[in-house]
Design a protein around this motif. Structure first.
Motif, PDB file in Angstrom:
ATOM      1  N   ASN A 130       0.838  -1.208   0.000  1.00  0.00           N
ATOM      2  CA  ASN A 130       0.000   0.000   0.000  1.00  0.00           C
ATOM      3  C   ASN A 130       0.869   1.252   0.000  1.00  0.00           C
ATOM      4  N   GLY A 131       1.970   1.175  -0.746  1.00  0.00           N
ATOM      5  CA  GLY A 131       2.923   2.282  -0.789  1.00  0.00           C
ATOM      6  C   GLY A 131       2.561   3.344  -1.810  1.00  0.00           C
ATOM      7  N   ILE A 132       3.569   4.046  -2.324  1.00  0.00           N
ATOM      8  CA  ILE A 132       3.350   5.200  -3.196  1.00  0.00           C
ATOM      9  C   ILE A 132       2.931   4.815  -4.607  1.00  0.00           C
ATOM     10  N   GLY A 133       3.164   3.555  -5.014  1.00  0.00           N
ATOM     11  CA  GLY A 133       2.787   3.114  -6.347  1.00  0.00           C
ATOM     12  C   GLY A 133       3.616   3.794  -7.435  1.00  0.00           C
ATOM     13  N   PHE A 134       3.195   3.610  -8.687  1.00  0.00           N
ATOM     14  CA  PHE A 134       3.883   4.267  -9.799  1.00  0.00           C
ATOM     15  C   PHE A 134       2.899   4.493 -10.939  1.00  0.00           C
ATOM     16  N   ASP A 135       3.260   5.367 -11.838  1.00  0.00           N
ATOM     17  CA  ASP A 135       2.428   5.707 -12.991  1.00  0.00           C
ATOM     18  C   ASP A 135       2.587   4.635 -14.061  1.00  0.00           C
ATOM     19  N   MET A 136       1.467   3.994 -14.455  1.00  0.00           N
ATOM     20  CA  MET A 136       1.529   2.906 -15.425  1.00  0.00           C
ATOM     21  C   MET A 136       1.990   3.371 -16.809  1.00  0.00           C
ATOM     22  N   ARG A 137       2.055   4.682 -17.024  1.00  0.00           N
ATOM     23  CA  ARG A 137       2.604   5.169 -18.291  1.00  0.00           C
ATOM     24  C   ARG A 137       4.079   4.806 -18.436  1.00  0.00           C
ATOM     25  N   PHE A 138       4.742   4.588 -17.297  1.00  0.00           N
ATOM     26  CA  PHE A 138       6.168   4.256 -17.320  1.00  0.00           C
ATOM     27  C   PHE A 138       6.420   2.779 -17.033  1.00  0.00           C
ATOM     28  N   TYR A 139       5.346   1.975 -17.194  1.00  0.00           N
ATOM     29  CA  TYR A 139       5.455   0.542 -16.891  1.00  0.00           C
ATOM     30  C   TYR A 139       6.564  -0.135 -17.696  1.00  0.00           C
ATOM     31  N   HIS A 140       6.736   0.269 -18.966  1.00  0.00           N
ATOM     32  CA  HIS A 140       7.709  -0.388 -19.838  1.00  0.00           C
ATOM     33  C   HIS A 140       9.144  -0.222 -19.350  1.00  0.00           C
ATOM     34  N   LYS A 141       9.367   0.686 -18.389  1.00  0.00           N
ATOM     35  CA  LYS A 141      10.730   0.937 -17.919  1.00  0.00           C
ATOM     36  C   LYS A 141      11.111   0.158 -16.656  1.00  0.00           C
ATOM     37  N   ILE A 142      10.108  -0.289 -15.910  1.00  0.00           N
ATOM     38  CA  ILE A 142      10.404  -0.736 -14.549  1.00  0.00           C
ATOM     39  C   ILE A 142      11.272  -1.993 -14.480  1.00  0.00           C
ATOM     40  N   PHE A 143      11.252  -2.841 -15.502  1.00  0.00           N
ATOM     41  CA  PHE A 143      12.055  -4.066 -15.469  1.00  0.00           C
ATOM     42  C   PHE A 143      13.389  -3.919 -16.202  1.00  0.00           C
ATOM     43  N   GLU A 144      13.704  -2.694 -16.638  1.00  0.00           N
ATOM     44  CA  GLU A 144      14.980  -2.450 -17.302  1.00  0.00           C
ATOM     45  C   GLU A 144      16.042  -2.095 -16.268  1.00  0.00           C
ATOM     46  N   ILE A 145      17.263  -2.537 -16.516  1.00  0.00           N
ATOM     47  CA  ILE A 145      18.343  -2.302 -15.568  1.00  0.00           C
ATOM     48  C   ILE A 145      18.658  -0.810 -15.475  1.00  0.00           C
ATOM     49  N   PHE A 146      18.900  -0.336 -14.253  1.00  0.00           N
ATOM     50  CA  PHE A 146      19.244   1.049 -13.927  1.00  0.00           C
ATOM     51  C   PHE A 146      18.081   2.025 -14.091  1.00  0.00           C
TER      52      PHE A 146
ATOM     53  N   GLY B 270      11.501 -19.768 -17.152  1.00  0.00           N
ATOM     54  CA  GLY B 270      10.388 -19.950 -18.072  1.00  0.00           C
ATOM     55  C   GLY B 270       9.085 -19.406 -17.550  1.00  0.00           C
ATOM     56  N   GLY B 271       9.164 -18.485 -16.586  1.00  0.00           N
ATOM     57  CA  GLY B 271       7.959 -17.895 -16.010  1.00  0.00           C
ATOM     58  C   GLY B 271       7.713 -16.486 -16.523  1.00  0.00           C
ATOM     59  N   ARG B 272       6.762 -15.798 -15.895  1.00  0.00           N
ATOM     60  CA  ARG B 272       6.415 -14.431 -16.289  1.00  0.00           C
ATOM     61  C   ARG B 272       6.336 -13.548 -15.063  1.00  0.00           C
ATOM     62  N   VAL B 273       6.577 -12.249 -15.244  1.00  0.00           N
ATOM     63  CA  VAL B 273       6.380 -11.270 -14.181  1.00  0.00           C
ATOM     64  C   VAL B 273       5.706 -10.058 -14.801  1.00  0.00           C
ATOM     65  N   TRP B 274       4.734  -9.496 -14.085  1.00  0.00           N
ATOM     66  CA  TRP B 274       4.097  -8.262 -14.534  1.00  0.00           C
ATOM     67  C   TRP B 274       3.580  -7.523 -13.300  1.00  0.00           C
ATOM     68  N   ALA B 275       3.116  -6.316 -13.492  1.00  0.00           N
ATOM     69  CA  ALA B 275       2.727  -5.483 -12.351  1.00  0.00           C
ATOM     70  C   ALA B 275       1.519  -4.633 -12.693  1.00  0.00           C
ATOM     71  N   GLU B 276       0.820  -4.206 -11.628  1.00  0.00           N
ATOM     72  CA  GLU B 276      -0.284  -3.251 -11.734  1.00  0.00           C
ATOM     73  C   GLU B 276      -0.118  -2.235 -10.615  1.00  0.00           C
ATOM     74  N   SER B 277      -0.428  -0.977 -10.908  1.00  0.00           N
ATOM     75  CA  SER B 277      -0.241   0.051  -9.890  1.00  0.00           C
ATOM     76  C   SER B 277      -0.971   1.329 -10.281  1.00  0.00           C
ATOM     77  N   GLU B 278      -1.097   2.216  -9.310  1.00  0.00           N
ATOM     78  CA  GLU B 278      -1.547   3.577  -9.549  1.00  0.00           C
ATOM     79  C   GLU B 278      -0.846   4.471  -8.537  1.00  0.00           C
ATOM     80  N   VAL B 279      -0.603   5.686  -8.942  1.00  0.00           N
ATOM     81  CA  VAL B 279       0.127   6.619  -8.085  1.00  0.00           C
ATOM     82  C   VAL B 279      -0.640   6.819  -6.785  1.00  0.00           C
ATOM     83  N   GLY B 280       0.036   6.573  -5.659  1.00  0.00           N
ATOM     84  CA  GLY B 280      -0.574   6.723  -4.346  1.00  0.00           C
ATOM     85  C   GLY B 280      -1.442   5.562  -3.933  1.00  0.00           C
ATOM     86  N   GLY B 281      -1.611   4.567  -4.785  1.00  0.00           N
ATOM     87  CA  GLY B 281      -2.504   3.454  -4.475  1.00  0.00           C
ATOM     88  C   GLY B 281      -1.814   2.122  -4.309  1.00  0.00           C
ATOM     89  N   GLY B 282      -0.503   2.138  -4.103  1.00  0.00           N
ATOM     90  CA  GLY B 282       0.229   0.896  -3.925  1.00  0.00           C
ATOM     91  C   GLY B 282       0.505   0.195  -5.244  1.00  0.00           C
TER      92      GLY B 282
END
Length: 411
Positions: free
Chosen positions: A332-348, A375-387
């Motif tokens: 239930n933390g600060i979350g993130f903007d899904m517009r930048f989702y494509h960046k979150i799994f990139e190094i640095f 051979g698995g998958r990882v993905w995420a869902e979030s909203e700013v301020g909504g965890g």
């Protein structure tokens, strides 16, 4: 009475002949209008009839050129398999039909010997009994040249594409290995001088503290903070490059015993958070070390980004779904903007300031790498301020085997 009977017989014969001629005419019209080629021969191999389509297929303008027998036909044409093996006349389609075979879509290459001309035909045929002990061989011919050329072109294109894909994949793998080796070497070689910088700056601060003014002491503190961050970055880089080098050992992992051991590593930092764990007694097929790396980074992020929440809460769930297990880590933390989702799994890549939320930007890249290797998958869902909630998908384990719940302490 005798005359009347004879007259009746003559009329019947005339009617039969007339009906036969009408039937033959209809048959002739059908044969003439067919798009497929039709060749008819008697039982001795004499070629009795070529319909117009058969003549056109063989580029023949005068039927007298070939309307004799196979030997005369063989002076103008050569038959071979589609692959190019030349056939003796005894193995030609009509010869095989006359020998009693029934042919169905026999594909052969036909070449004229007097000029550049090659086609690919499909042959079908059989012996038909026409009464009066008179057998006829019927052979149907379809021109499949364009289709075969298209198939060959498609096959060549597929082979070329596969070759290019394999070649490009090999190049990418080589580049990836080269980059990982470079990353490992640089990270390893940087540790020694960095330890020297950290050590001498600490000695300078401790030994000459009174000789420095406030600004000088501030400079030394900044050096210490920077070297600590650089050291963390190097250690994470080494862990990332080491992840690719680790041997993958996929086995059965029982989550009900695996997760408590993993969470024990966070017992000090997790005291201030409300933790919920629901995993039942599911077993998944995974590499224990790789799974530990993925979950450790997700739990660490959940704790870090929810620390300023009025009541930090972390929820870890596991649910079966169509032969797979979906593991989720929610905060239930600060979350993130899904517009930048494509960046979150990139190094640095970081979406928040390092001053507010310390880190190296490598953790989620390690999660992605670990899941990719298993051979698995990882993905995420979030909203700013909504965890945020991160999902891991791995196959359920169904075959009995030794269960390994142990968690690597080093990751």
């Amino acid at each position: 009475m005798q005359w009347l009977g004879t007259n009746t017989d003559v009329n019947d014969q005339r009617s039969e002949k007339k009906a036969r001629r009408a039937t033959e005419k209809q048959l002739q019209v059908v044969m003439e209008s067919m798009s497929e080629g039709l060749v008819i021969s008697d039982s001795s191999g004499k070629l009795l009839h070529w319909n117009p389509a058969a003549l056109r297929m063989h580029d023949i303008s005068n039927a007298e050129e070939v309307l004799t027998n196979l030997r005369s036909f063989a002076r103008l044409y050569e038959l071979s398999t589609v692959e190019g093996a030349v056939l003796p006349i005894e193995h030609w389609p009509l010869a095989r039909i006359l020998g009693g075979e029934q042919l169905h879509d026999l594909e052969l290459r036909v070449r004229r010997l007097d000029r550049e001309w090659t086609r690919i035909f499909s042959y079908s045929g059989a012996i038909l009994q026409c009464g009066d002990d008179k057998d006829l061989a019927f052979m149907m011919i379809k021109d499949i040249t364009e289709r075969k050329y298209a198939e060959e072109a498609l096959r060549d294109a597929k082979v070329n594409l596969e070759h290019k894909v394999n070649e490009r994949t090999a190049q990418l793998v080589a580049k990836s290995k080269e980059l990982e080796n470079f990353c490992y070497s640089v990270s390893h070689d940087l540790r020694a001088p960095l330890r020297g910088i950290a050590g001498y700056s600490r000695l300078l601060f401790e030994s000459y503290h009174e000789c420095l003014d406030e600004e000088g002491r501030s400079f030394l503190k900044n050096i210490g903070v920077a070297t600590t961050h650089m050291s963390s970055l190097i250690e994470d880089l080494l862990s990332y490059s080491k992840l690719e080098r680790q041997k993958l050992s996929t086995t059965a992992v029982r989550l009900s015993s695996f997760l408590p051991q993993l969470l024990d590593q966070f017992k000090d930092s997790i005291e201030n958070a409300r933790l919920t764990v629901k995993v039942d007694d599911l077993r998944i097929s995974a590499d224990p070390d790789g799974l530990a790396i993925a979950l450790r980074n997700l739990i660490d992020n959940a704790l870090k980004f929810s620390r300023f929440a009025p009541e930090p809460a972390i929820e870890i769930l596991a649910q079966p779904a169509d032969g797979y297990c979906i593991l989720s880590v929610r905060d239930n933390g600060i979350g993130f903007d899904m517009r930048f989702y494509h960046k979150i799994f990139e190094i640095f890549q970081r979406l928040h300031r390092a001053e507010d939320y310390p880190g190296t930007g490598i953790g989620l890249a390690m999660v992605h790498k670990a899941m990719e290797r298993m051979g698995g998958r990882v993905w995420a869902e979030s909203e700013v301020g909504g965890g945020a909630v991160f999902y891991l998908e791995l196959p359920l384990y169904s075959t009995p085997t030794a269960v390994i719940p142990a968690v690597s302490a080093s990751g």
